[in-house]
Design a protein around this motif. Sequence first.
Motif, PDB file in Angstrom:
ATOM      1  N   GLU A  52       0.827  -1.189   0.000  1.00 19.48           N
ATOM      2  CA  GLU A  52       0.000   0.000   0.000  1.00 19.48           C
ATOM      3  C   GLU A  52       0.875   1.259   0.000  1.00 19.48           C
ATOM      4  OE1 GLU A  52      -2.895  -0.016   3.067  1.00 19.48           O
ATOM      5  OE2 GLU A  52      -3.562   2.035   2.672  1.00 19.48           O
ATOM      6  N   SER A  53       1.982   1.210   0.725  1.00 15.86           N
ATOM      7  CA  SER A  53       2.899   2.337   0.729  1.00 15.86           C
ATOM      8  C   SER A  53       4.332   1.826   0.854  1.00 15.86           C
ATOM      9  CB  SER A  53       2.581   3.296   1.882  1.00 15.86           C
ATOM     10  OG  SER A  53       2.713   2.629   3.133  1.00 15.86           O
TER      11      SER A  53
ATOM     12  N   ILE B  82       7.193   7.239   6.363  1.00 20.52           N
ATOM     13  CA  ILE B  82       8.533   7.447   6.897  1.00 20.52           C
ATOM     14  C   ILE B  82       8.532   7.203   8.402  1.00 20.52           C
ATOM     15  CG2 ILE B  82      10.407   9.093   7.250  1.00 20.52           C
ATOM     16  CD1 ILE B  82       9.591  10.497   4.699  1.00 20.52           C
ATOM     17  N   VAL B  83       9.467   6.383   8.853  1.00 19.50           N
ATOM     18  CA  VAL B  83       9.685   6.165  10.281  1.00 19.50           C
ATOM     19  C   VAL B  83      11.036   6.791  10.633  1.00 19.50           C
ATOM     20  CG1 VAL B  83      10.013   4.460  12.117  1.00 19.50           C
ATOM     21  CG2 VAL B  83       8.358   4.015  10.279  1.00 19.50           C
ATOM     22  N   TRP B  84      10.988   7.835  11.473  1.00 17.89           N
ATOM     23  CA  TRP B  84      12.224   8.484  11.909  1.00 17.89           C
ATOM     24  C   TRP B  84      12.764   7.705  13.105  1.00 17.89           C
ATOM     25  CZ3 TRP B  84      13.488  11.773   8.275  1.00 17.89           C
ATOM     26  CH2 TRP B  84      12.496  12.469   7.578  1.00 17.89           C
TER      27      TRP B  84
ATOM     28  N   PHE C 217       9.045  -8.970  10.410  1.00 15.30           N
ATOM     29  CA  PHE C 217       9.654  -9.860   9.413  1.00 15.30           C
ATOM     30  C   PHE C 217       8.710 -10.102   8.232  1.00 15.30           C
ATOM     31  CE2 PHE C 217      11.824 -11.066  13.420  1.00 15.30           C
ATOM     32  CZ  PHE C 217      13.103 -10.661  13.068  1.00 15.30           C
ATOM     33  N   GLU C 218       8.053  -9.030   7.814  1.00 12.98           N
ATOM     34  CA  GLU C 218       7.138  -9.106   6.679  1.00 12.98           C
ATOM     35  C   GLU C 218       7.424  -7.986   5.693  1.00 12.98           C
ATOM     36  OE1 GLU C 218       3.197  -8.928   8.231  1.00 12.98           O
ATOM     37  OE2 GLU C 218       3.220 -10.983   9.006  1.00 12.98           O
ATOM     38  N   GLY C 219       7.306  -8.296   4.403  1.00  9.26           N
ATOM     39  CA  GLY C 219       7.408  -7.290   3.355  1.00  9.26           C
ATOM     40  C   GLY C 219       8.803  -6.727   3.194  1.00  9.26           C
ATOM     41  N   ARG C 220       8.843  -5.524   2.675  1.00 12.87           N
ATOM     42  CA  ARG C 220      10.099  -4.830   2.411  1.00 12.87           C
ATOM     43  C   ARG C 220      10.187  -3.542   3.213  1.00 12.87           C
ATOM     44  NH1 ARG C 220      12.659  -5.077  -3.539  1.00 12.87           N
ATOM     45  NH2 ARG C 220      12.775  -7.347  -3.714  1.00 12.87           N
ATOM     46  N   ALA C 221      11.402  -3.033   3.308  1.00 15.94           N
ATOM     47  CA  ALA C 221      11.623  -1.746   3.963  1.00 15.94           C
ATOM     48  C   ALA C 221      12.910  -1.142   3.422  1.00 15.94           C
ATOM     49  CB  ALA C 221      11.714  -1.911   5.472  1.00 15.94           C
ATOM     50  N   ILE C 222      12.892   0.158   3.200  1.00 15.52           N
ATOM     51  CA  ILE C 222      14.086   0.891   2.778  1.00 15.52           C
ATOM     52  C   ILE C 222      14.695   1.563   4.002  1.00 15.52           C
ATOM     53  CG2 ILE C 222      14.939   2.879   1.457  1.00 15.52           C
ATOM     54  CD1 ILE C 222      12.820   2.291  -0.637  1.00 15.52           C
ATOM     55  N   TYR C 223      16.009   1.442   4.135  1.00 14.41           N
ATOM     56  CA  TYR C 223      16.722   2.194   5.170  1.00 14.41           C
ATOM     57  C   TYR C 223      17.541   3.299   4.522  1.00 14.41           C
ATOM     58  CZ  TYR C 223      20.218   3.810   8.405  1.00 14.41           C
ATOM     59  OH  TYR C 223      21.016   4.634   9.161  1.00 14.41           O
ATOM     60  N   MET C 224      17.567   4.478   5.185  1.00 19.49           N
ATOM     61  CA  MET C 224      18.428   5.582   4.755  1.00 19.49           C
ATOM     62  C   MET C 224      18.983   6.300   5.971  1.00 19.49           C
ATOM     63  SD  MET C 224      16.304   7.591   1.822  1.00 19.49           S
ATOM     64  CE  MET C 224      15.927   6.856   0.241  1.00 19.49           C
ATOM     65  N   ASP C 225      20.209   6.809   5.843  1.00 23.09           N
ATOM     66  CA  ASP C 225      20.677   7.826   6.767  1.00 23.09           C
ATOM     67  C   ASP C 225      19.915   9.114   6.461  1.00 23.09           C
ATOM     68  OD1 ASP C 225      22.510   5.974   7.661  1.00 23.09           O
ATOM     69  OD2 ASP C 225      24.233   6.893   6.672  1.00 23.09           O
ATOM     70  N   ALA C 226      19.939  10.048   7.396  1.00 22.65           N
ATOM     71  CA  ALA C 226      19.205  11.300   7.191  1.00 22.65           C
ATOM     72  C   ALA C 226      19.860  12.207   6.161  1.00 22.65           C
ATOM     73  CB  ALA C 226      19.070  12.046   8.514  1.00 22.65           C
ATOM     74  N   ASP C 227      21.167  12.028   5.933  1.00 23.76           N
ATOM     75  CA  ASP C 227      21.901  12.948   5.062  1.00 23.76           C
ATOM     76  C   ASP C 227      21.803  12.526   3.595  1.00 23.76           C
ATOM     77  OD1 ASP C 227      23.342  10.671   5.625  1.00 23.76           O
ATOM     78  OD2 ASP C 227      25.264  11.680   5.916  1.00 23.76           O
ATOM     79  N   MET C 228      20.589  12.533   3.098  1.00 20.90           N
ATOM     80  CA  MET C 228      20.304  12.118   1.723  1.00 20.90           C
ATOM     81  C   MET C 228      19.401  13.145   1.035  1.00 20.90           C
ATOM     82  SD  MET C 228      21.411   8.784   1.377  1.00 20.90           S
ATOM     83  CE  MET C 228      21.977   7.483   2.481  1.00 20.90           C
ATOM     84  N   VAL C 229      19.557  13.244  -0.277  1.00 22.09           N
ATOM     85  CA  VAL C 229      18.593  13.962  -1.116  1.00 22.09           C
ATOM     86  C   VAL C 229      18.169  12.981  -2.203  1.00 22.09           C
ATOM     87  CG1 VAL C 229      18.127  15.950  -2.590  1.00 22.09           C
ATOM     88  CG2 VAL C 229      19.767  16.163  -0.704  1.00 22.09           C
TER      89      VAL C 229
ATOM     90  N   LEU D 262      11.327   6.552  -5.733  1.00 21.59           N
ATOM     91  CA  LEU D 262      11.739   5.450  -4.860  1.00 21.59           C
ATOM     92  C   LEU D 262      11.113   4.118  -5.252  1.00 21.59           C
ATOM     93  CD1 LEU D 262      11.947   6.750  -1.171  1.00 21.59           C
ATOM     94  CD2 LEU D 262      13.795   6.213  -2.759  1.00 21.59           C
ATOM     95  N   ASN D 263      10.106   4.133  -6.097  1.00 27.10           N
ATOM     96  CA  ASN D 263       9.537   2.873  -6.582  1.00 27.10           C
ATOM     97  C   ASN D 263      10.606   2.004  -7.245  1.00 27.10           C
ATOM     98  OD1 ASN D 263       6.491   2.434  -6.325  1.00 27.10           O
ATOM     99  ND2 ASN D 263       6.597   4.590  -6.904  1.00 27.10           N
ATOM    100  N   GLU D 264      11.543   2.640  -7.932  1.00 23.77           N
ATOM    101  CA  GLU D 264      12.604   1.898  -8.614  1.00 23.77           C
ATOM    102  C   GLU D 264      13.439   1.109  -7.608  1.00 23.77           C
ATOM    103  OE1 GLU D 264      14.914   4.762 -10.730  1.00 23.77           O
ATOM    104  OE2 GLU D 264      13.167   5.729 -11.641  1.00 23.77           O
ATOM    105  N   LEU D 265      13.820   1.759  -6.536  1.00 23.18           N
ATOM    106  CA  LEU D 265      14.619   1.096  -5.508  1.00 23.18           C
ATOM    107  C   LEU D 265      13.778   0.083  -4.740  1.00 23.18           C
ATOM    108  CD1 LEU D 265      17.303   0.877  -4.002  1.00 23.18           C
ATOM    109  CD2 LEU D 265      16.569   2.792  -2.556  1.00 23.18           C
TER     110      LEU D 265
END
Length: 286
Positions: free
Chosen positions: A4-5, A39-41, A84-96, A101-104
């Motif tokens: 869904e997101s 987004i989860v901070w 332990f379900e689905g996918r998740a993207i991790y990032m540091d905060a220092d990103m532009v 993001l669908n591609e990744l």
Amino acid sequence: MSQESIRVFVGCDPNNSDLEQMMVLDYSIKKHTSSPVEIVWMQLSRDPESFWYSNPEKGEGWDTKKWATPFSGFRWAIPEYCGFEGRAIYMDADMVVLSDLNELWNHPIEGQGVVAAKTKDAITRLCTCVWDCQKAQNVLKPISQLKADPEGHDKLMKQFKERPELITPYIDSYNCIDGEDLEIKDIKILHYSDMGTQFSHKYSIPRLEKEGAKHWFDGKIMPHPRQELSDLFDAYYQEAIDAGYSLENYRVEPFGVIPKKSHKRYKGNKITRPLKSGLLSKIFKR
């Protein structure tokens, strides 16, 4: 693969040093991404009910004293956080973010792989990565063990470096370290990784001084070598403000003193700080 997101987990400081980074990252994600994003901070918290709870005075929760940042070890907690379900993207905060993001999010994670990440030049970089949370369950330690071990982050980094089959490589520009040798149009996610040259310092450090606070980075501050990347950050910062974003949307009750490594001897990276030429440099291979 679809959800869904898109779930994005961002490691950031709990004492409001990273507000500018958070705002620019949030804005850049939503500017370019065609799907809803959650987004989860990930910030250290004094709340015992928080997944990110830490009380260093009592020796409870996350033990961070061997971490280089206030969030270094959190990336390993994401699959368990997600049940332990689905996918998740991790990032540091220092990103532009400069691409959808669908591609990744939909990048293949093949074979024994549990995560998609950058592996350029045999260097494993999990500062932007995509977890297959279900597959990761068979590899990662339970969070109850990880949070109590101050060296847990370093141990897992070593494990993943020694087992490259756990990582599916993706296009390098999804984690473009300080621009590398790419033009802006060819960068998918800019990671202004050198903590001494970060574009946000010129905003955050004066702001923190007015607030009677200090930034968590205690190393030397210097200009970034690529002015056009600094200008890009400034443009996104202003676009975010013009679009109604505010630093106050990201402010939290300060955590307080964070036990972690000092950056007094921090040397950055070879992209922002090229090796000096000369006889002594060659002798000492520096």
